[in-house]
Write a protein that holds these residues in place. Structure first.
Motif, PDB file in Angstrom:
ATOM      1  N   VAL A 222       0.952  -1.069   0.206  1.00 48.40           N
ATOM      2  CA  VAL A 222       0.020  -0.079  -0.108  1.00 48.40           C
ATOM      3  C   VAL A 222       0.929   1.351   0.011  1.00 48.40           C
ATOM      4  O   VAL A 222       2.058   1.181   0.328  1.00 48.40           O
ATOM      5  CB  VAL A 222      -1.098  -0.087   1.224  1.00 48.40           C
ATOM      6  CG1 VAL A 222      -2.181  -0.926   1.077  1.00 48.40           C
ATOM      7  CG2 VAL A 222      -0.038  -0.427   2.467  1.00 48.40           C
ATOM      8  N   LEU A 226      -2.962   4.329   5.645  1.00 46.83           N
ATOM      9  CA  LEU A 226      -4.147   5.046   5.003  1.00 46.83           C
ATOM     10  C   LEU A 226      -5.081   5.269   6.142  1.00 46.83           C
ATOM     11  O   LEU A 226      -4.955   4.761   7.302  1.00 46.83           O
ATOM     12  CB  LEU A 226      -4.616   4.266   4.101  1.00 46.83           C
ATOM     13  CG  LEU A 226      -3.868   3.650   2.898  1.00 46.83           C
ATOM     14  CD1 LEU A 226      -4.474   2.629   2.081  1.00 46.83           C
ATOM     15  CD2 LEU A 226      -3.387   4.704   1.984  1.00 46.83           C
ATOM     16  N   ASN A 227      -6.061   5.996   6.029  1.00 47.66           N
ATOM     17  CA  ASN A 227      -6.999   6.405   6.800  1.00 47.66           C
ATOM     18  C   ASN A 227      -7.943   5.325   7.120  1.00 47.66           C
ATOM     19  O   ASN A 227      -8.750   5.313   7.991  1.00 47.66           O
ATOM     20  CB  ASN A 227      -7.666   7.730   6.600  1.00 47.66           C
ATOM     21  CG  ASN A 227      -8.705   7.642   5.656  1.00 47.66           C
ATOM     22  OD1 ASN A 227      -8.720   6.901   4.731  1.00 47.66           O
ATOM     23  ND2 ASN A 227     -10.133   8.304   5.793  1.00 47.66           N
ATOM     24  N   PRO A 230      -7.857  -0.448   3.404  1.00 46.71           N
ATOM     25  CA  PRO A 230      -8.506  -0.714   2.089  1.00 46.71           C
ATOM     26  C   PRO A 230      -9.214  -1.965   1.633  1.00 46.71           C
ATOM     27  O   PRO A 230     -10.018  -1.904   0.870  1.00 46.71           O
ATOM     28  CB  PRO A 230      -7.115  -0.389   0.952  1.00 46.71           C
ATOM     29  CG  PRO A 230      -6.048  -0.910   1.757  1.00 46.71           C
ATOM     30  CD  PRO A 230      -6.443  -0.521   3.281  1.00 46.71           C
ATOM     31  N   ALA A 236      -9.935   4.809   0.682  1.00 53.68           N
ATOM     32  CA  ALA A 236      -8.896   5.222   1.778  1.00 53.68           C
ATOM     33  C   ALA A 236      -7.791   6.239   1.205  1.00 53.68           C
ATOM     34  O   ALA A 236      -7.437   6.256   0.129  1.00 53.68           O
ATOM     35  CB  ALA A 236      -8.438   3.921   2.055  1.00 53.68           C
ATOM     36  N   THR A 237      -7.813   7.408   2.137  1.00 56.82           N
ATOM     37  CA  THR A 237      -6.377   8.087   1.697  1.00 56.82           C
ATOM     38  C   THR A 237      -5.299   7.940   2.528  1.00 56.82           C
ATOM     39  O   THR A 237      -5.379   7.812   3.637  1.00 56.82           O
ATOM     40  CB  THR A 237      -7.251   9.588   1.668  1.00 56.82           C
ATOM     41  OG1 THR A 237      -7.475   9.796   3.168  1.00 56.82           O
ATOM     42  CG2 THR A 237      -8.429   9.821   0.803  1.00 56.82           C
ATOM     43  N   LEU A 238      -4.034   8.526   1.874  1.00 55.66           N
ATOM     44  CA  LEU A 238      -2.770   8.372   2.764  1.00 55.66           C
ATOM     45  C   LEU A 238      -2.685   9.422   3.663  1.00 55.66           C
ATOM     46  O   LEU A 238      -2.965  10.590   3.501  1.00 55.66           O
ATOM     47  CB  LEU A 238      -1.765   8.582   1.511  1.00 55.66           C
ATOM     48  CG  LEU A 238      -0.614   8.417   2.055  1.00 55.66           C
ATOM     49  CD1 LEU A 238      -0.180   7.291   2.396  1.00 55.66           C
ATOM     50  CD2 LEU A 238       0.657   9.011   0.893  1.00 55.66           C
ATOM     51  N   HIS A 240       0.039  11.478   5.292  1.00 56.81           N
ATOM     52  CA  HIS A 240       1.436  11.841   4.967  1.00 56.81           C
ATOM     53  C   HIS A 240       2.283  11.662   6.221  1.00 56.81           C
ATOM     54  O   HIS A 240       3.342  11.220   6.207  1.00 56.81           O
ATOM     55  CB  HIS A 240       1.269  13.105   4.489  1.00 56.81           C
ATOM     56  CG  HIS A 240       0.848  13.112   3.085  1.00 56.81           C
ATOM     57  ND1 HIS A 240       1.125  12.754   1.922  1.00 56.81           N
ATOM     58  CD2 HIS A 240      -0.392  13.556   2.806  1.00 56.81           C
ATOM     59  CE1 HIS A 240       0.655  12.687   1.060  1.00 56.81           C
ATOM     60  NE2 HIS A 240      -0.927  13.234   1.370  1.00 56.81           N
ATOM     61  N   SER A 277       5.774   2.160  -0.142  1.00 57.37           N
ATOM     62  CA  SER A 277       5.158   1.324  -1.377  1.00 57.37           C
ATOM     63  C   SER A 277       6.248   0.743  -1.989  1.00 57.37           C
ATOM     64  O   SER A 277       7.155   1.429  -2.456  1.00 57.37           O
ATOM     65  CB  SER A 277       4.307   2.057  -2.106  1.00 57.37           C
ATOM     66  OG  SER A 277       4.329   1.420  -3.535  1.00 57.37           O
ATOM     67  N   THR A 286       4.250   7.335   4.398  1.00 63.00           N
ATOM     68  CA  THR A 286       3.784   8.010   5.345  1.00 63.00           C
ATOM     69  C   THR A 286       5.165   8.130   6.414  1.00 63.00           C
ATOM     70  O   THR A 286       5.921   7.123   6.554  1.00 63.00           O
ATOM     71  CB  THR A 286       3.027   6.941   6.240  1.00 63.00           C
ATOM     72  OG1 THR A 286       1.880   6.994   5.349  1.00 63.00           O
ATOM     73  CG2 THR A 286       2.373   7.641   7.697  1.00 63.00           C
ATOM     74  N   CYS A 300     -10.113   8.310  10.842  1.00 69.30           N
ATOM     75  CA  CYS A 300      -9.525   6.968  10.534  1.00 69.30           C
ATOM     76  C   CYS A 300     -10.382   5.712  11.180  1.00 69.30           C
ATOM     77  O   CYS A 300     -10.852   5.938  12.259  1.00 69.30           O
ATOM     78  CB  CYS A 300      -8.115   7.001  11.470  1.00 69.30           C
ATOM     79  SG  CYS A 300      -6.979   8.175  10.775  1.00 69.30           S
TER      80      CYS A 300
END
Ligand code: ADP
Ligand code: ASP
Ligand code: MG
Length: 417
Positions: A222, A226-227, A230, A236-238, A240, A277, A286, A300
């Motif tokens: 991934v 992610l929040n 998935p 789902a968003t990253l 950072h 990744s 992240t 989250c």
């Protein structure tokens, strides 16, 4: 020095192993220690071998053969020369495993489990180390059991930090590429132990701590943390940047992208953790580091499936107070049952638990002597960090909610699908 961890998904086939090499060539690999897991789902496959061994099943040989075939297929794709010494080494590891299975006399399930399951990482790192050498990447293959020392709690071993620190300081060449196994350790008699399923992230943190590494990177399938998982949530968003605290909370409640034990040693020395990744190694992923101001503002979503909701109430209408509760927790500790949510009223006490070591029946028998016991199997625990109304509605939709608990930052729901 840097520590990189490559998990099972990154080395699940020959292409995966080649890709790990590509990642290293992209990001650099000198003064690095690589922690590598068993290939793909090998640990699960070896668990089947163990099951068949204890059940004295006719399937034992077939399940072992499956593990062998899988690894030889990868070997054949990586080396087109059966004379290569990697075959000799891998043959030897399998011969040792078969010898153990033939000659073992111990009835101790957890002990036998660790001796067998460890071959997954031993064989995987043997293959990767030889492959890298064949491709011109000189490296030291280290047997992690000579470095990570533990007690004798097989399947959930506790690290002896002082001895481990000494061995790592003395024995790891900081100016080289080192390859070792995740998940494994050894007890004072040098028998193999394991640190708990998915424990290779933790191994990376142990080495980083003892080496005072500049960072740890765990390479995943991934883009980072992610929040939401998935597999269970769309869109789902990253995240950072997150703090150690946020990461430990997410991991504890079931964000399986980071093993929960990984964070504490890193946080102690403020060693940054990068989750990146292995498909796109140049992306930032992240970063987990110090700083309360890094808390994500987005909600989250975390889910732990296959949990048990256990409710106890007193048989004689007496209160469930400190004394009872401490007794209940002593039993949970004894049976290695993990608790992720607690709720109590005057005469009842509910906990959401995970029974990793199949001890629930034994616990239930003891508790029934003193309490009225009821429980729901196979429930899910949803945790929403930084929740809002929309987030809680999304999770509650189409589910029967058995318990709901709200604190300032976290909403938790135990549900039956
Ligand atoms: P490894 O190959 O290192 O064992 P894992 O499979 O254990 O890797 O961890 C990666 C997986 O974690 C992802 O494929 C994803 O399905 C899952 N996951 C769960 N929660 C999250 C999250 N919050 N962010 C990213 N991935 C997550
Ligand atoms: N191979 C072990 C497991 O699958 C450890 C790990 O991969 O982290 O649990
Ligand atoms: Mg894993």
């Amino acid at each position: 020095m840097k520590v990189y961890k490559f998990g099972g998904a990154s080395v699940k086939d020959a292409k995966g192993v080649q890709n790990v090499l590509h990642v290293l060539q992209t990001v650099g690999y000198t003064d690095t220690l690589l922690v590598i897991s068993a290939m793909g789902k090998t640990t699960n496959a070896l668990e089947m071998v163990i099951k068949h061994y204890f059940e004295k099943s006719n399937e034992l040989n077939a399940s072992l053969l499956e593990v062998k075939k899988y690894h030889y297929q990868i070997l054949d794709e990586l080396f087109n020369n059966e004379e290569h010494e990697v075959y000799f080494d891998v043959n030897n590891h399998f011969a040792d495993l078969e010898y153990f299975i033939r000659s073992n006399k111990s009835p101790n399930y957890n002990f036998v489990y660790d001796q067998i399951v460890s071959y997954g990482e031993i064989i995987s790192t043997t293959i990767v180390s030889h492959y890298f050498k064949a491709q011109g990447l000189t490296n030291n293959w280290l047997d992690v059991r000579n470095f990570v020392k533990t007690d004798t709690t097989y399947r959930d071993a506790v690290v002896d930090w002082n001895t481990t620190q000494e061995l790592i300081t003395k024995g790891v060449n900081r100016n080289a590429l080192n390859i070792t196994q995740g998940f494994l350790g050894s007890d004072p008699n040098s028998f193999t132990t394991t640190l708990g399923r998915e424990g290779s992230d933790y191994t990376a943190a142990i080495f980083a701590y003892c080496l005072d590494a500049e960072s740890v990177t765990i390479w995943k399938d991934v883009p980072g943390v992610l929040n939401a998982d998935p597999r269970y949530f769309e869109n789902a968003t990253l995240l950072h940047q997150i703090s150690y605290r946020e990461a430990i909370e997410l991991a504890f409640y079931g964000a399986t992208v980071i093993h929960p034990k990984t964070l504490q040693p890193l946080q102690k020395k403020e060693i940054p953790l990068y989750v990146k990744s292995f498909v796109n190694p140049m992306l930032a992923g992240t970063s987990v580091s110090k700083g309360a101001d890094l808390e994500p503002q987005t909600s989250c979503f975390i889910v732990k499936k296959n949990q048990l909701l256990l409710s106890l109430s007193s048989l004689d209408f007496s209160f469930i107070m400190e004394e009872n509760i401490s007794e209940i927790f002593a039993l949970l500790h004894q049976f290695k049952i993990k608790v992720s949510l607690i709720q109590n009223t005057a005469i009842s006490f509910s906990i959401c638990i995970e029974d990793k070591f199949t001890n629930f029946e034994a616990l239930k028998t003891i508790l029934s002597q003193k309490f009225s016991v009821s429980y729901n199997e196979n429930v899910s625990l949803y945790t929403i960090r930084h929740f809002d109304k929309a987030a809680s509605e999304l999770v509650e939709k189409d589910k029967t909610v058995l318990v709901k608990q709200i604190s300032r930052e976290t909403l938790q729901l135990v549900t039956k699908e």
